[in-house]
Design an enzyme around this catalytic site. Sequence first.
Site, PDB file in Angstrom:
ATOM      1  N   HIS B  38       1.605  -7.934   5.145  1.00 48.33           N
ATOM      2  CA  HIS B  38       1.036  -9.058   4.387  1.00 48.33           C
ATOM      3  C   HIS B  38       1.323 -10.366   5.131  1.00 48.33           C
ATOM      4  O   HIS B  38       0.451 -11.210   5.318  1.00 48.33           O
ATOM      5  CB  HIS B  38       1.660  -9.142   2.993  1.00 48.33           C
ATOM      6  CG  HIS B  38       0.988  -8.293   1.957  1.00 48.33           C
ATOM      7  ND1 HIS B  38       1.087  -6.924   1.939  1.00 48.33           N
ATOM      8  CD2 HIS B  38       0.206  -8.618   0.891  1.00 48.33           C
ATOM      9  CE1 HIS B  38       0.401  -6.450   0.899  1.00 48.33           C
ATOM     10  NE2 HIS B  38      -0.151  -7.454   0.256  1.00 48.33           N
ATOM     11  N   LYS B 104       2.558   0.586  -7.158  1.00 49.50           N
ATOM     12  CA  LYS B 104       3.346   1.107  -8.289  1.00 49.50           C
ATOM     13  C   LYS B 104       4.311   0.054  -8.785  1.00 49.50           C
ATOM     14  O   LYS B 104       4.704  -0.842  -8.043  1.00 49.50           O
ATOM     15  CB  LYS B 104       4.089   2.375  -7.875  1.00 49.50           C
ATOM     16  CG  LYS B 104       5.275   2.117  -6.960  1.00 49.50           C
ATOM     17  CD  LYS B 104       6.351   3.157  -7.152  1.00 49.50           C
ATOM     18  CE  LYS B 104       7.449   3.041  -6.123  1.00 49.50           C
ATOM     19  NZ  LYS B 104       8.695   2.496  -6.679  1.00 49.50           N
TER      20      LYS B 104
END
Lengths: 286, 188
Positions: B38, B104
Amino acid sequence: MDFDKIKLGVVELIKKAEVELPDDVIVALKKAYKSEEGLAKIQLKNILDNINIAKKTGRPLCQDTGVQTFFIKAGVDFPKVGYLKTVITDAVRIATEKVPLRPNTVDPFTKFNHTDNVGDYIPAITWDFTDGSDVFITAIPKGAGSENMSKLVMLRPGAGLEGIKDFVVNEIINAGGNPCPPTVIGVGIGGGADLAMKLGKTALLRPVGVRHHDKKIADFERELIKNINDTGIGPMGIGGKTTVLDVHVEKAPRHPASLPVGLVVQCWADRRATMIIHSNGSWEVK
Amino acid sequence: MAKYNLNIPLKKSDVEKLCVGDVIFVSGDVFTARDTAHKIMLEKDVFQIPFDPSTMGLYHCGPLMRKSKDSWEVVSAGPTTSDRMDMFEDSFIDKFGVNLIIGKGSMGNKTKKALQKYICVYTLYTGGAGALAADKIQEVKNVYWLKELGMTEAVWIFKVKNFGPLVVAIDSHGKSIYDQVKNKIKRG
């Protein structure tokens, strides 16, 4: 003593721990599946399907194969016990290629990934000694999702058991879905800060569903299980009845002025496998 | 609880119809990205990114891969904890036009707002189900920054088929399943 053969045994031990779950955990997950409905049931279905596929294909259950961690109970009459550390370390290197394991050892200063899952103090080995001449090595790989939720608190002794309960339940609420519930929780009470954490991890060696032999502690475990499951966090944190499969508590005497509590969280993949090495060098992985 | 089979890239209307608690299966391309990926993608200019993130799903995953001869095989590839990417996600969605995230655990308010603003959806794949996920990956199409980031942190492009079941955990209407669970929590 053929330490090369024992090394292959340790590789098999690591593989078994990464690929298969102990029966007690599978039984608990199946029971949870039956009691849940809706989205929670879907999560448990995925978990049970995953267990089957991993076993069938020989693949690690989870891509996070953890940092290799071993608990050893060595018989005092086992010959050349000191070699085992090197044997285990070499076995971790071999297992990294062979199982395979994800390269999970990163230098905290340089961010360098060792790529072989070995480094200073790693694999993490806890030694204990017992009578006889057999050695028992238990592997418990843990992923970071659950390990990151582990915590230590130094309570004021006056906080007592209620304080411990509040701490554990609140931490599990804060953890939500991150540690991949339904989790198994180890709580270490007493000792010093270091021993409390170690007791928490040692508590995870006990099979799911087995209560502490001391009735007072067993009752405390039951109370924690109920309180945590009553929160409704559920499988993967999206609601349901099963937030923990089990809670295991271990204790040691404390200093009169301290109440250390170590909380160690294990994900639903409560991975554990044990190897027995006999004094003639023969071994079996259970 | 509705069920959908969707193709990636999701259409805007697909994303808009999804509500918290829906279950979806997706087919198409996904790229894996953890914290470091990222960060480096946010530091680069869009034209320096060698693939088009807007045509793919973003999968929070650090897979376990094995190289056999010249090709890569997925051994185990479940989701990683998405919470770690929360600090980057709003800028990431804005910059790369991603509209499907798979991960998750929960994500924070910043991400929730970005999902609403840019019409994107956050879905949950069962944590730890790495072997099951690997079974749904048909092809390893490419890998970027493998040398710099290593196997786990690199950006992998996977072609997936009927990948799921994914649960819509935070939708594009500002609703989060985690808020709903939190509001119902009983403290003993």
